[in-house]
Design an enzyme around this catalytic site. Structure first.
Site, PDB file in Angstrom:
ATOM      1  N   HIS A 489       0.832  -1.209   0.000  1.00 42.67           N
ATOM      2  CA  HIS A 489       0.000   0.000   0.000  1.00 42.67           C
ATOM      3  C   HIS A 489       0.869   1.263   0.000  1.00 42.67           C
ATOM      4  O   HIS A 489       0.716   2.138  -0.860  1.00 42.67           O
ATOM      5  CB  HIS A 489      -0.911  -0.010   1.232  1.00 42.67           C
ATOM      6  CG  HIS A 489      -1.772   1.200   1.386  1.00 42.67           C
ATOM      7  ND1 HIS A 489      -3.114   1.207   1.093  1.00 42.67           N
ATOM      8  CD2 HIS A 489      -1.482   2.461   1.809  1.00 42.67           C
ATOM      9  CE1 HIS A 489      -3.620   2.405   1.331  1.00 42.67           C
ATOM     10  NE2 HIS A 489      -2.643   3.186   1.762  1.00 42.67           N
ATOM     11  N   GLU A 490       1.767   1.353   0.979  1.00 39.38           N
ATOM     12  CA  GLU A 490       2.588   2.556   1.080  1.00 39.38           C
ATOM     13  C   GLU A 490       3.526   2.691  -0.120  1.00 39.38           C
ATOM     14  O   GLU A 490       3.839   3.803  -0.555  1.00 39.38           O
ATOM     15  CB  GLU A 490       3.376   2.562   2.395  1.00 39.38           C
ATOM     16  CG  GLU A 490       2.529   2.531   3.654  1.00 39.38           C
ATOM     17  CD  GLU A 490       1.477   3.638   3.714  1.00 39.38           C
ATOM     18  OE1 GLU A 490       1.663   4.700   3.062  1.00 39.38           O
ATOM     19  OE2 GLU A 490       0.454   3.453   4.394  1.00 39.38           O
ATOM     20  N   HIS A 493       1.767   4.514  -2.840  1.00 38.65           N
ATOM     21  CA  HIS A 493       1.848   5.960  -2.656  1.00 38.65           C
ATOM     22  C   HIS A 493       3.200   6.480  -3.135  1.00 38.65           C
ATOM     23  O   HIS A 493       3.295   7.535  -3.772  1.00 38.65           O
ATOM     24  CB  HIS A 493       1.683   6.318  -1.174  1.00 38.65           C
ATOM     25  CG  HIS A 493       0.283   6.299  -0.677  1.00 38.65           C
ATOM     26  ND1 HIS A 493      -0.750   6.959  -1.306  1.00 38.65           N
ATOM     27  CD2 HIS A 493      -0.261   5.729   0.436  1.00 38.65           C
ATOM     28  CE1 HIS A 493      -1.869   6.786  -0.613  1.00 38.65           C
ATOM     29  NE2 HIS A 493      -1.601   6.045   0.443  1.00 38.65           N
ATOM     30  N   HIS A 496       3.411   6.920  -6.740  1.00 34.20           N
ATOM     31  CA  HIS A 496       2.655   8.105  -7.149  1.00 34.20           C
ATOM     32  C   HIS A 496       3.544   9.346  -7.049  1.00 34.20           C
ATOM     33  O   HIS A 496       3.517  10.224  -7.922  1.00 34.20           O
ATOM     34  CB  HIS A 496       1.422   8.251  -6.261  1.00 34.20           C
ATOM     35  CG  HIS A 496       0.356   9.124  -6.819  1.00 34.20           C
ATOM     36  ND1 HIS A 496      -0.763   9.488  -6.093  1.00 34.20           N
ATOM     37  CD2 HIS A 496       0.207   9.735  -8.025  1.00 34.20           C
ATOM     38  CE1 HIS A 496      -1.546  10.249  -6.830  1.00 34.20           C
ATOM     39  NE2 HIS A 496      -0.970  10.429  -8.011  1.00 34.20           N
TER      40      HIS A 496
END
Length: 699
Positions: A489-490, A493, A496
Site C-alpha cells: 500500500h505505502e 503511494h 505516485h
C-alpha cells in the site's frame, strides 16, 4: 495510511503538525537549511541538522517568502510573475518544513515537540498574512479574470491558486478575516496537542506479564519480541506488551487469557480518554466546533461541505450515500460473524458472551475451523527483505523501474535505508527512504511522505514509514499478511510521488483530492497475494522453499472471512468523521456521548467499535483526513475497478494497461479532474460491483 507532504496549502508547507522550540540563533553559515545541500542527489543532510537550526531556518524562510511577495505585489500581474512567482516564493520554507514535520512524525523528541508548539501559531499567522493579503489577491484575481493563452496545466494551477485564496478567506471582510486568523491560530495548536497527547498515551501503556502460563496461545515470535521488549525496558525475565500494532493486534488475536485481552483492548481504546493531562476529549470538541465556525465564515453549511467541494465526492450527501450502501450490505454479515463466534464460545461451555476484546481471538478460531488457515503460518514466508525485493520486482515488471541501494547517504535514523530509483534505461527518477520498525520516537501506523516533490527539473525524494514486527534474536523480521499488504500500500503511494511528471510542484505526485490519493496505493495491494507474485518473494526464511500452493489456497479461501467486521469497523469510523464534520457552527458536543449516539443511530453492535474512537482518531484530528476518512472506501471502488482492467487482459502485468495507468494516473498528479484522469485510463466511470465482490458483500 497516507500522509501527504506536510503542505498546508498551495504556497506554504506549514500544515499538519507544527512547531519551533526556543533555540539559540545559529549563524547562517552553520545552518544546513540555509545552504545548498551537498549530499547525494541533494537529499537533506540529516547528519548535520540539529534542533537549534530549525527556528532560525523557519524564520529565514518566512522572511524570504515575504520578500518575494513584496516583489510580486509591485509587478503588473501576469501568470508568470504572479502565479508562478508565488509558488516559487515558499521554496525555503518548504525545504525546512518537509524535514521538520517528517522528523516530528518519524523520529521526534521533546525538543522537536516544543518547537512544534512554538511554531504552530507563527506559521498559521504567516499563512494568513499571505492568503488574506488584499493586494496580492487582487493581482491573482486579475490574472484569473484575464488569463491569456495558457496550457491545461497552467490553467489548473491558476484555478487552484485562485480557489485556495478564496477558500482561505480572501473575499471576507476585515472583521471576518480577523475571526479567521484567531480560528487558524487555535486550530494549529490544538491539532499539534492532539497528536502529541496520542503519542504519549500510546508510549505510556505497557502490560507486563511475569507468569509464562499467561502467555498461552501466543506465537513464539510474539513471546520472544515481548521478552526482548521487557529486557530493553529494564525488566528482564518478564514479557512486555505495548499498544504498538505489532504487539497489541497479535496479542488480541492469539492470547488465551481473556482477562489480559480485555486489559490490552481497553488500554488501546481508552487512549486520550482517561481524564489525565493527555486527555483529548476537550481538544476534539474544540477542533470540531472551530472547523464548523470556519466553514460558516466562508459560507458553507459545514466543514464537510467545505472539504468535499474539492474532492471527488463533491458533497457530504454523495459520500454518505456510498457509506450507507456499504453499511447496509456489511452490517448483516458482521452480525452473522458474531453469531458464529458465539457458537464457538457456547461450545466451550464457559457461559461467556462475546465482547469486543474477544472478536480477534474467536475470529481466528472460526477461521481455522472453517478454512484450516492460520495467518501465523504465513510469517516464515514473509521475510521483510524478500517482500521488499518482491515489491521491487513488481514495480520493474509493471513500470520498468530499478531500485539501487545507496551507501554513504545521510539517514534520519539508523533504522532507515535509502534507494535510488531509475528507469529501465538507467535514467534517474528519485530517491526513496524506507523505515520499518516501531520506536517511541515514531508515531503509530504507516505512511508515505515527501522530502522533495517532483517538478520540472526537480527529482523527488520520498519516504515510506511503517511499524512492522522487528527481528527477534537470530530470526529476521517476519511480516504478517496484513503487514505485507501495508508495505504494498505505502509503496503504491511512493510510486505516485516518484513517477509524477508535471511542471509545477503544487500539482505534482500525491497532491490530489483525498478521495483519489488512495487509488495508487490501494491498487498495489491487489498484486501482493496474486499467486505468480507470491512465487517471486514468498520464500521460507530458513529453507528458501516457495510458499506451498495449498497454503496460498487456504489464504485465498479465507480472504473474504471477517469482511463484515473489517468493513463495519471502518465504515463506523468514516461515518463518525462525517458526523463530527457535518455539525453546524455553534454546536459543541461531548465526544463520548456524541460518539455513542452516532453508533446507536447506525445500529453498530456492541462487539464492534469504530476502527478509531474519537480521542485517538489521528487521521481527522491531527492529520489531513478531516471529513475525508471515507476516501479509503471511495478509492477502493476505483482500485477494485482499475485492477479488474489488468485481470481482464489475462495478464496482471499487461504492458499496455500498466503504461496507461502510469500515463493517465501516476504521472498526472493534480493536472486534471480526477474523474477525467480515471476515465482516460479505464475508458468509462468506475463500477462499485468489483469492490462488493472483493469484500464478499455481493449478496
Amino acid at each position: 495510511m497516507h500522509i501527504k507532504n506536510t503542505t498546508k496549502n498551495l504556497i506554504l508547507a506549514v500544515s499538519m503538525m507544527t512547531g519551533t522550540a526556543a533555540a539559540a540563533q545559529s549563524p547562517a553559515t552553520d545552518n544546513p537549511f540555509l545552504k545548498e545541500y551537498q549530499t547525494p542527489f541533494g537529499v537533506p543532510p540529516f547528519d548535520q541538522i540539529r534542533p537549534e537550526h530549525i527556528i532560525p531556518a523557519f524564520e529565514e524562510g518566512i522572511k524570504a517568502q515575504n520578500g518575494h511577495i513584496a516583489v510580486i505585489r509591485k509587478a503588473a500581474p501576469t501568470f508568470e510573475n504572479t502565479i508562478v512567482a508565488l509558488e516559487k516564493s515558499g521554496a525555503l520554507l518548504r525545504k525546512v518544513s518537509t524535514v521538520f514535520y517528517n522528523l516530528t512524525s518519524a523520529n521526534t523528541n521533546p525538543e522537536l515537540e516544543n518547537i512544534s508548539r512554538q511554531m504552530a501559531p507563527k506559521l498559521a499567522q504567516h499563512s494568513d498574512d499571505i492568503y488574506l493579503d488584499t493586494v496580492l489577491f487582487g493581482l491573482i484575481k486579475a490574472v484569473h479574470n484575464k488569463p491569456g493563452k495558457l496550457t491545461p496545466e497552467q490553467k489548473r494551477l491558476l484555478e487552484k491558486t485562485y480557489k485556495s485564496f478564496v477558500r482561505a478567506g480572501a473575499n471576507l471582510d476585515a472583521d471576518k478575516q480577523a475571526q479567521m486568523r484567531e480560528i487558524n491560530k487555535e486550530l494549529s495548536l490544538l491539532t499539534v496537542r492532539f497528536g502529541q497527547n496520542l503519542l504519549a498515551e500510546t508510549n505510556s501503556f505497557e502490560l507486563i506479564v511475569d507468569k509464562e502460563e499467561d502467555l498461552a496461545g501466543l506465537p513464539a515470535s510474539l513471546k520472544e519480541a515481548a521478552a526482548n521488549s521487557a529486557k530493553e525496558a529494564g525488566k528482564p525475565g518478564k514479557w512486555r506488551f505495548t499498544l504498538h500494532n505489532a504487539s497489541v493486534m497479535p496479542f488480541l488475536q492469539y492470547a488465551d487469557n481473556r482477562r489480559l485481552r480485555e486489559i490490552m483492548y481497553k488500554g488501546y481504546t481508552s487512549r486520550g480518554n482517561q481524564g489525565n493531562d493527555k486527555d483529548n476529549k476537550e481538544i476534539v470538541a474544540k477542533i470540531a466546533m472551530l472547523r464548523a465556525s470556519k466553514a460558516a465564515l466562508l459560507g458553507y453549511a459545514s466543514h464537510a461541505d467545505f472539504i468535499l467541494e474539492e474532492n471527488m465526492a463533491k458533497t457530504p450527501a454523495q459520500a454518505n450515500e456510498l457509506l450507507t450502501r456499504l453499511w447496509n450490505a456489511a452490517l448483516p454479515v458482521a452480525k452473522e460473524e458474531a453469531a458464529e463466534m458465539q457458537k464457538v464460545m457456547d461450545r466451550e461451555g464457559k457461559g461467556e458472551q462475546l465482547q469486543a476484546w474477544d472478536w480477534f481471538y474467536y475470529a481466528d478460531k472460526v477461521r481455522k475451523e472453517k478454512y484450516n488457515y492460520d495467518a501465523e503460518a504465513m510469517r516464515p514466508y514473509f521475510k521483510l527483505e524478500n517482500v521488499r525485493e518482491g515489491i521491487f520486482t513488481v514495480a520493474k515488471k509493471l513500470y520498468g523501474l530499478k531500485f539501487l541501494p545507496i551507501k554513504d547517504i545521510p539517514l534520519y535514523h539508523t533504522d532507515a535505508m535509502a534507494y535510488e530509483v531509475q528507469e529501465a534505461n538507467g535514467k534517474h527518477i528519485g530517491v526513496i527512504y524506507m523505515d520499518f520498525f516501531p520506536r517511541t520516537s515514531k508515531r503509530g501506523g504507516a505512511w508515505m511522505t515527501s522530502y522533495r516533490k517532483q517538478a520540472a527539473g526537480v527529482s523527488p525524494v520520498v519516504s515510506i514509514v511503517c511499524n512492522f514486527s522487528k527481528p527477534n534474536g537470530n530470526q529476521p523480521a517476519l511480516l504478517t499478511p496484513d503487514e505485507v499488504e501495508t508495505f504494498f500500500h505505502e509503496f503504491g503511494h511512493a510510486l505516485h510521488g516518484l513517477l509524477s511528471a508535471v511542471k509545477y510542484e503544487t500539482l505534482s505526485g500525491t497532491s490530489v483530492p483525498r478521495d483519489f490519493v488512495e487509488l495508487p496505493s490501494q491498487i498495489m495491494e491487489h498484486w501482493a497475494f496474486e499467486p505468480e507474485v507470491l512465487q517471486l518473494y514468498a520464500k521460507h526464511y530458513e529453507t528458501g522453499a516457495i510458499i506451498p500452493d495449498g497454503l496460498v489456497e487456504k489464504m485465498k479461501s479465507a480472504s473474504k472471512f471477517n469482511q463484515g467486521f473489517a468493513t463495519v469497523e471502518y465504515l463506523a469510523a468514516s461515518l463518525l468523521d462525517m458526523g463530527y464534520h457535518t455539525l453546524p457552527a455553534g454546536q459543541q458536543v461531548d465526544p463520548v456521548s456524541f460518539e455513542k449516539t452516532q453508533m446507536e443511530k447506525l445500529g453498530l453492535i456492541d462487539q464492534i467499535a469504530p476502527r478509531y474512537k474519537s480521542t485517538y482518531f489521528q487521521h481527522i484530528f491531527s492529520g489531513g483526513y478531516s471529513a475525508g476518512y471515507y476516501s479509503y472506501i471511495w478509492s477502493e471502488v476505483l482500485d477494485s475497478d482499475a485492477f479488474a482492467a489488468f485481470k481482464e487482459t489475462g495478464d496482471i502485468f499487461d504492458p499496455a494497461t500498466a503504461a496507461s495507468f502510469r500515463r493517465n494516473v501516476l504521472e498526472k498528479g493534480d493536472t486534471d479532474d480526477p474523474m477525467n484522469l480515471y476515465k482516460a485510463f479505464r475508458m468509462r466511470a468506475p463500477e462499485v460491483k468489483f469492490l462488493l465482490k472483493n469484500r464478499g458483500l455481493d449478496k
